[in-house]
Design a protein around this motif. Sequence first.
Motif, PDB file in Angstrom:
ATOM      1  N   TYR A  50       0.819  -1.216   0.000  1.00 37.72           N
ATOM      2  CA  TYR A  50       0.000   0.000   0.000  1.00 37.72           C
ATOM      3  C   TYR A  50       0.851   1.263   0.000  1.00 37.72           C
ATOM      4  O   TYR A  50       0.370   2.354  -0.338  1.00 37.72           O
ATOM      5  CB  TYR A  50      -0.944  -0.003   1.206  1.00 37.72           C
ATOM      6  N   GLU A  51       2.131   1.129   0.354  1.00 39.92           N
ATOM      7  CA  GLU A  51       3.028   2.283   0.374  1.00 39.92           C
ATOM      8  C   GLU A  51       3.592   2.618  -1.003  1.00 39.92           C
ATOM      9  O   GLU A  51       4.187   3.681  -1.193  1.00 39.92           O
ATOM     10  CB  GLU A  51       4.193   2.015   1.332  1.00 39.92           C
ATOM     11  N   MET A  52       3.382   1.731  -1.947  1.00 42.86           N
ATOM     12  CA  MET A  52       4.038   1.901  -3.234  1.00 42.86           C
ATOM     13  C   MET A  52       3.439   3.011  -4.091  1.00 42.86           C
ATOM     14  O   MET A  52       4.113   3.609  -4.924  1.00 42.86           O
ATOM     15  CB  MET A  52       4.000   0.579  -4.017  1.00 42.86           C
ATOM     16  N   ALA A  53       2.155   3.298  -3.906  1.00 46.67           N
ATOM     17  CA  ALA A  53       1.523   4.355  -4.706  1.00 46.67           C
ATOM     18  C   ALA A  53       2.240   5.686  -4.517  1.00 46.67           C
ATOM     19  O   ALA A  53       2.511   6.407  -5.486  1.00 46.67           O
ATOM     20  CB  ALA A  53       0.045   4.480  -4.330  1.00 46.67           C
ATOM     21  N   GLU A  54       2.569   6.010  -3.283  1.00 48.39           N
ATOM     22  CA  GLU A  54       3.263   7.273  -3.010  1.00 48.39           C
ATOM     23  C   GLU A  54       4.662   7.279  -3.617  1.00 48.39           C
ATOM     24  O   GLU A  54       5.126   8.294  -4.141  1.00 48.39           O
ATOM     25  CB  GLU A  54       3.357   7.498  -1.502  1.00 48.39           C
ATOM     26  N   ILE A  55       5.320   6.139  -3.584  1.00 52.35           N
ATOM     27  CA  ILE A  55       6.687   6.055  -4.087  1.00 52.35           C
ATOM     28  C   ILE A  55       6.743   6.261  -5.598  1.00 52.35           C
ATOM     29  O   ILE A  55       7.631   6.950  -6.117  1.00 52.35           O
ATOM     30  CB  ILE A  55       7.321   4.711  -3.692  1.00 52.35           C
ATOM     31  N   ILE A  56       5.791   5.676  -6.329  1.00 49.07           N
ATOM     32  CA  ILE A  56       5.823   5.808  -7.798  1.00 49.07           C
ATOM     33  C   ILE A  56       4.922   6.934  -8.300  1.00 49.07           C
ATOM     34  O   ILE A  56       4.842   7.182  -9.498  1.00 49.07           O
ATOM     35  CB  ILE A  56       5.454   4.489  -8.501  1.00 49.07           C
TER      36      ILE A  56
END
Length: 294
Positions: free
Chosen positions: A86-92
């Motif tokens: 769920y943290e990946m959206a912010e990263i990409i």
Amino acid sequence: MSTRRFDRVRLRSVRRAAEMSQAEMAAGVRVSDSTVAGWELGSSEPDQEKLPAIARVLRRDLDDLFPRGALPDLRDLRCDAGLYRYEMAEIIGTKSDGPVAGAEQGVRRLKVKYLPALARAYGVSEDELKEAEERSFARARGDDASDGVSAAETEELPRTLADKITLMLDHSYPAGTAPSDQDIAAAVNAYAGLDVISADGVARLRLGEDEDPAPVVRQGLAHMLGVTPLYFEADDVVARQVYEGLRLMSAAKQGQVGRIRARGMTSQGVPPDVLSILNDLATKLDKAERPESE
């Protein structure tokens, strides 16, 4: 399957050797005392994403404390970085984790623009990231059977709308014949009887940029792809049944797709309506791929 191995007995002995209490370890990993106790008792296991923090708190090498039997895939790299999906959206820089989820499941490759941010977040080079992506896709195809575990057993259930759409498009049509965004929009609009979505709107759904379309759009997608509308709702049981059925169909494909026999693939097995859908898909694929001379 390359998931790191967790040994509760080893964890306990390493913690004790470090003269650290369960409470101290729990504080360092940011979980409750009872969670650590559960890990050591064997009543639960830590998330793969938690293993780096545990190793760090115990001052042990991650590979030594939690060894892995094969080279890492994309999910492994993310977990080794201590990051949840769920943290990946912010990263990409997207609205959902759909692009990363699709790549981890071996159903949709990462866009080039996501590679630098992911490589930095995972602490690897872009080449290492691409190699891990290849392993994710190989395991999704069932090419990696080193430990006898099927790809369906090791991958995460598709949860986002983007994941579910992509899974159906990739596994329900012969290579190169999946409908375009324009085709999908036309089919959904025909089902609705009016224009409810455009090709751009379909693209946004596929890319995870829109996770909340109108109910009629979900229904139109289900009608076009030949699945129950529940598949596109937050229903893990139905999604798992369709997902495992597609995997079974893929695994059974040797030159052509055969009929699927009704057998239990979960504790509940595959319901007749889902089985019927899968058999229809198998028949369509069989006809599409059979040489004209047959």
